[in-house]
Design a protein around this motif. Structure first.
Motif, PDB file in Angstrom:
ATOM      1  N   GLY A 262      99.515  28.106  59.227  1.00 30.35           N
ATOM      2  CA  GLY A 262     100.653  28.075  60.148  1.00 30.35           C
ATOM      3  C   GLY A 262     100.752  26.825  60.980  1.00 30.35           C
ATOM      4  N   ALA A 263      99.750  25.918  60.899  1.00 36.56           N
ATOM      5  CA  ALA A 263      99.798  24.673  61.668  1.00 36.56           C
ATOM      6  C   ALA A 263     100.638  23.646  60.909  1.00 36.56           C
ATOM      7  CB  ALA A 263      98.391  24.147  61.921  1.00 36.56           C
ATOM      8  N   LEU A 264     101.925  23.858  60.911  1.00 35.25           N
ATOM      9  CA  LEU A 264     102.835  23.022  60.131  1.00 35.25           C
ATOM     10  C   LEU A 264     103.100  21.689  60.819  1.00 35.25           C
ATOM     11  CD1 LEU A 264     105.456  25.791  59.219  1.00 35.25           C
ATOM     12  CD2 LEU A 264     103.426  25.082  57.920  1.00 35.25           C
ATOM     13  N   ALA A 265     103.286  20.659  60.004  1.00 35.42           N
ATOM     14  CA  ALA A 265     103.560  19.331  60.560  1.00 35.42           C
ATOM     15  C   ALA A 265     104.877  19.282  61.309  1.00 35.42           C
ATOM     16  CB  ALA A 265     103.570  18.292  59.431  1.00 35.42           C
ATOM     17  N   THR A 266     105.757  20.242  61.054  1.00 26.40           N
ATOM     18  CA  THR A 266     107.058  20.269  61.710  1.00 26.40           C
ATOM     19  C   THR A 266     107.033  20.944  63.082  1.00 26.40           C
ATOM     20  OG1 THR A 266     107.533  22.303  60.480  1.00 26.40           O
ATOM     21  CG2 THR A 266     108.349  20.234  59.548  1.00 26.40           C
ATOM     22  N   LEU A 267     105.898  21.486  63.473  1.00 29.37           N
ATOM     23  CA  LEU A 267     105.806  22.108  64.791  1.00 29.37           C
ATOM     24  C   LEU A 267     105.908  21.046  65.884  1.00 29.37           C
ATOM     25  CD1 LEU A 267     102.929  24.717  64.260  1.00 29.37           C
ATOM     26  CD2 LEU A 267     105.377  25.168  64.500  1.00 29.37           C
ATOM     27  N   PRO A 268     106.421  21.412  67.050  1.00 31.55           N
ATOM     28  CA  PRO A 268     106.575  20.421  68.120  1.00 31.55           C
ATOM     29  C   PRO A 268     105.262  20.128  68.827  1.00 31.55           C
ATOM     30  CG  PRO A 268     107.247  22.568  68.903  1.00 31.55           C
ATOM     31  CD  PRO A 268     106.937  22.737  67.441  1.00 31.55           C
ATOM     32  N   MET A 269     105.249  19.033  69.560  1.00 28.50           N
ATOM     33  CA  MET A 269     104.166  18.801  70.502  1.00 28.50           C
ATOM     34  C   MET A 269     104.336  19.757  71.676  1.00 28.50           C
ATOM     35  SD  MET A 269     103.663  14.674  70.600  1.00 28.50           S
ATOM     36  CE  MET A 269     105.392  14.252  70.756  1.00 28.50           C
ATOM     37  N   VAL A 270     103.221  20.220  72.222  1.00 27.76           N
ATOM     38  CA  VAL A 270     103.242  21.148  73.347  1.00 27.76           C
ATOM     39  C   VAL A 270     102.480  20.527  74.504  1.00 27.76           C
ATOM     40  CG1 VAL A 270     102.539  23.428  74.179  1.00 27.76           C
ATOM     41  CG2 VAL A 270     103.387  23.160  71.839  1.00 27.76           C
ATOM     42  N   ARG A 271     103.075  20.586  75.686  1.00 29.61           N
ATOM     43  CA  ARG A 271     102.421  20.061  76.886  1.00 29.61           C
ATOM     44  C   ARG A 271     102.437  21.142  77.966  1.00 29.61           C
ATOM     45  NH1 ARG A 271     106.098  16.224  75.008  1.00 29.61           N
ATOM     46  NH2 ARG A 271     105.199  14.214  74.379  1.00 29.61           N
ATOM     47  N   ILE A 272     101.271  21.493  78.458  1.00 29.99           N
ATOM     48  CA  ILE A 272     101.167  22.375  79.617  1.00 29.99           C
ATOM     49  C   ILE A 272     101.054  21.443  80.818  1.00 29.99           C
ATOM     50  CG2 ILE A 272      99.951  24.294  80.701  1.00 29.99           C
ATOM     51  CD1 ILE A 272     101.161  24.963  77.968  1.00 29.99           C
ATOM     52  N   MET A 273     102.182  21.207  81.480  1.00 30.60           N
ATOM     53  CA  MET A 273     102.272  20.124  82.450  1.00 30.60           C
ATOM     54  C   MET A 273     101.294  20.273  83.618  1.00 30.60           C
ATOM     55  SD  MET A 273     104.739  18.482  80.918  1.00 30.60           S
ATOM     56  CE  MET A 273     105.638  17.380  81.989  1.00 30.60           C
ATOM     57  N   ASP A 274     101.228  21.472  84.197  1.00 32.89           N
ATOM     58  CA  ASP A 274     100.396  21.652  85.388  1.00 32.89           C
ATOM     59  C   ASP A 274      98.911  21.445  85.099  1.00 32.89           C
ATOM     60  OD1 ASP A 274     102.633  22.188  86.837  1.00 32.89           O
ATOM     61  OD2 ASP A 274     102.434  24.363  86.752  1.00 32.89           O
TER      62      ASP A 274
ATOM     63  N   ARG B 282      99.280  18.978  69.458  1.00 33.66           N
ATOM     64  CA  ARG B 282     100.260  18.672  68.415  1.00 33.66           C
ATOM     65  C   ARG B 282      99.625  18.885  67.040  1.00 33.66           C
ATOM     66  NH1 ARG B 282      99.110  14.182  65.547  1.00 33.66           N
ATOM     67  NH2 ARG B 282      98.152  12.334  66.501  1.00 33.66           N
ATOM     68  N   PRO B 283     100.445  19.050  65.998  1.00 29.78           N
ATOM     69  CA  PRO B 283      99.892  19.170  64.641  1.00 29.78           C
ATOM     70  C   PRO B 283      99.159  17.895  64.230  1.00 29.78           C
ATOM     71  CG  PRO B 283     102.171  19.911  64.699  1.00 29.78           C
ATOM     72  CD  PRO B 283     101.906  19.250  66.016  1.00 29.78           C
ATOM     73  N   CYS B 284      98.127  18.057  63.415  1.00 28.08           N
ATOM     74  CA  CYS B 284      97.373  16.897  62.941  1.00 28.08           C
ATOM     75  C   CYS B 284      96.601  17.274  61.684  1.00 28.08           C
ATOM     76  CB  CYS B 284      96.407  16.402  64.021  1.00 28.08           C
ATOM     77  SG  CYS B 284      95.421  14.971  63.541  1.00 28.08           S
ATOM     78  N   ASP B 285      96.970  16.707  60.556  1.00 30.49           N
ATOM     79  CA  ASP B 285      96.236  16.865  59.302  1.00 30.49           C
ATOM     80  C   ASP B 285      95.953  18.325  58.955  1.00 30.49           C
ATOM     81  OD1 ASP B 285      96.191  14.093  59.105  1.00 30.49           O
ATOM     82  OD2 ASP B 285      94.248  13.919  60.107  1.00 30.49           O
ATOM     83  N   GLY B 286      96.956  19.164  59.111  1.00 28.44           N
ATOM     84  CA  GLY B 286      96.805  20.568  58.753  1.00 28.44           C
ATOM     85  C   GLY B 286      96.256  21.450  59.849  1.00 28.44           C
ATOM     86  N   GLY B 287      95.808  20.847  60.941  1.00 30.48           N
ATOM     87  CA  GLY B 287      95.320  21.599  62.100  1.00 30.48           C
ATOM     88  C   GLY B 287      96.044  21.133  63.344  1.00 30.48           C
ATOM     89  N   PHE B 288      95.314  21.081  64.458  1.00 34.45           N
ATOM     90  CA  PHE B 288      95.902  20.605  65.710  1.00 34.45           C
ATOM     91  C   PHE B 288      95.011  19.542  66.340  1.00 34.45           C
ATOM     92  CE2 PHE B 288      97.750  24.934  65.532  1.00 34.45           C
ATOM     93  CZ  PHE B 288      99.094  24.570  65.564  1.00 34.45           C
ATOM     94  N   LEU B 289      95.643  18.590  66.991  1.00 30.35           N
ATOM     95  CA  LEU B 289      94.952  17.658  67.877  1.00 30.35           C
ATOM     96  C   LEU B 289      95.295  18.079  69.291  1.00 30.35           C
ATOM     97  CD1 LEU B 289      94.740  13.809  67.742  1.00 30.35           C
ATOM     98  CD2 LEU B 289      95.662  14.907  69.784  1.00 30.35           C
ATOM     99  N   TRP B 290      94.274  18.193  70.137  1.00 28.32           N
ATOM    100  CA  TRP B 290      94.562  18.563  71.525  1.00 28.32           C
ATOM    101  C   TRP B 290      93.587  17.908  72.484  1.00 28.32           C
ATOM    102  CZ3 TRP B 290      91.264  21.360  74.764  1.00 28.32           C
ATOM    103  CH2 TRP B 290      90.177  22.014  74.148  1.00 28.32           C
ATOM    104  N   GLY B 291      94.049  17.705  73.711  1.00 33.95           N
ATOM    105  CA  GLY B 291      93.214  17.067  74.715  1.00 33.95           C
ATOM    106  C   GLY B 291      93.798  17.291  76.098  1.00 33.95           C
ATOM    107  N   VAL B 292      93.287  16.538  77.068  1.00 37.64           N
ATOM    108  CA  VAL B 292      93.687  16.734  78.462  1.00 37.64           C
ATOM    109  C   VAL B 292      93.581  15.410  79.214  1.00 37.64           C
ATOM    110  CG1 VAL B 292      91.310  17.374  79.089  1.00 37.64           C
ATOM    111  CG2 VAL B 292      93.216  18.058  80.576  1.00 37.64           C
TER     112      VAL B 292
END
Length: 269
Positions: free
Chosen positions: A99-111, A117-127
């Motif tokens: 379900g980690a499709l390349a067409t999914l949007p980037m997500v930002r939890i602002m607070d 975001r999607p990355c190579d079939g999975g997700f890249l995430w950080g802070v």
């Protein structure tokens, strides 16, 4: 809770962009010297005359200091100060997930300053963490590479717990890569672009504040015009190093402001 969708938001592979720029330059006749050390920029009578390398001097009337985390070292080797601080950034890349499709949007939890975001079939995430590690590149060995950056996975897991209600996948997805980078932060969160004061032919393209890749085509274009026409095509006064005055800039205050800009990349809170 408020949610905003940005329809034209996108992401890309940074390495591919850099290679693309290099190939385009090479096709226009530019000679590339990969992995060449730049010892210092040569300046005579207030004008750039070239650059010193282990393989000799490269004569040139213009030099652009776009050395990323090493921008200060290149400038200061020639007696020019520039107020920016290399700051550690460290995302996770997960294993491929259903379900980690390349067409999914980037997500930002602002607070919480957490992004995914999607990355190579999975997700890249950080802070954009509250207390980032700031570096003086002169404290590191001459053969230091960004891939050798010390990382702290505990920081990421702490913030994953903070946003567990919104992004539970962060605590569940197996981690494939833990990598780091060294973006350069300034005291006001703006790039440093344009000529160095009092030295003709010395230009900066740095202080990316974690946003260098997205704006690099535009900055490269206006900087090229600035060099050729001796003036930028638009008013870039807010980005010049002159906005900081003549200095000196207290290092402790610079670091304090740079860390604040990093944490508040998504806006003041």
């Amino acid at each position: 809770m408020a949610i905003l969708r940005i329809g034209d938001d996108l992401y890309f592979n940074p390495a591919q962009l850099a290679v693309g720029f290099a190939r385009a330059a090479q096709s226009c006749g530019v000679e590339l010297l990969p992995n060449m050390t730049a010892n210092r920029v040569l300046i005579e009578a207030g004008r750039v005359t070239g650059g010193e390398t282990p393989r000799g001097v490269i004569h040139a009337p213009v030099v652009v200091d776009a050395a990323g985390a090493w921008t200060r070292q290149v400038a200061e080797a020639s007696g020019i100060r520039v107020p920016l601080v290399p700051t550690a950034q460290q995302p996770f890349v997960t294993e491929p997930l259903s379900g980690a499709l390349a067409t999914l949007p980037m997500v930002r939890i602002m607070d919480a300053a957490v992004y995914m975001r999607p990355c190579d079939g999975g997700f890249l995430w950080g802070v954009y963490e509250e207390d980032p590690k700031l570096f003086d590149m002169t404290d590191l060995s001459e053969d230091f590479d960004v891939k050798d950056l010390p990382l702290d996975a505990g920081v990421l897991w702490q913030y994953a717990r903070d946003v567990q209600a919104q992004l539970p996948i962060l605590l569940k997805a197996p981690v494939r890569k833990h990598r780091g980078g060294l973006p350069t932060m300034t005291a006001d969160g703006q790039h440093i672009v344009g000529p160095a004061p009092h030295v003709r032919g010395f230009y900066f393209a740095s202080g990316c504040n974690v946003a260098g890749l997205s704006i690099s085509p535009a900055l490269g274009d206006v900087l090229a015009s600035w060099i050729l026409d001796c003036a930028p095509p638009i008013d870039l006064t807010p980005l010049t190093i002159s906005r900081f005055g003549e200095g000196p800039w207290p290092e402790d205050e610079l670091r304090k402001q740079a860390a604040w800009q990093y944490r508040h990349f998504y806006g003041a809170r």
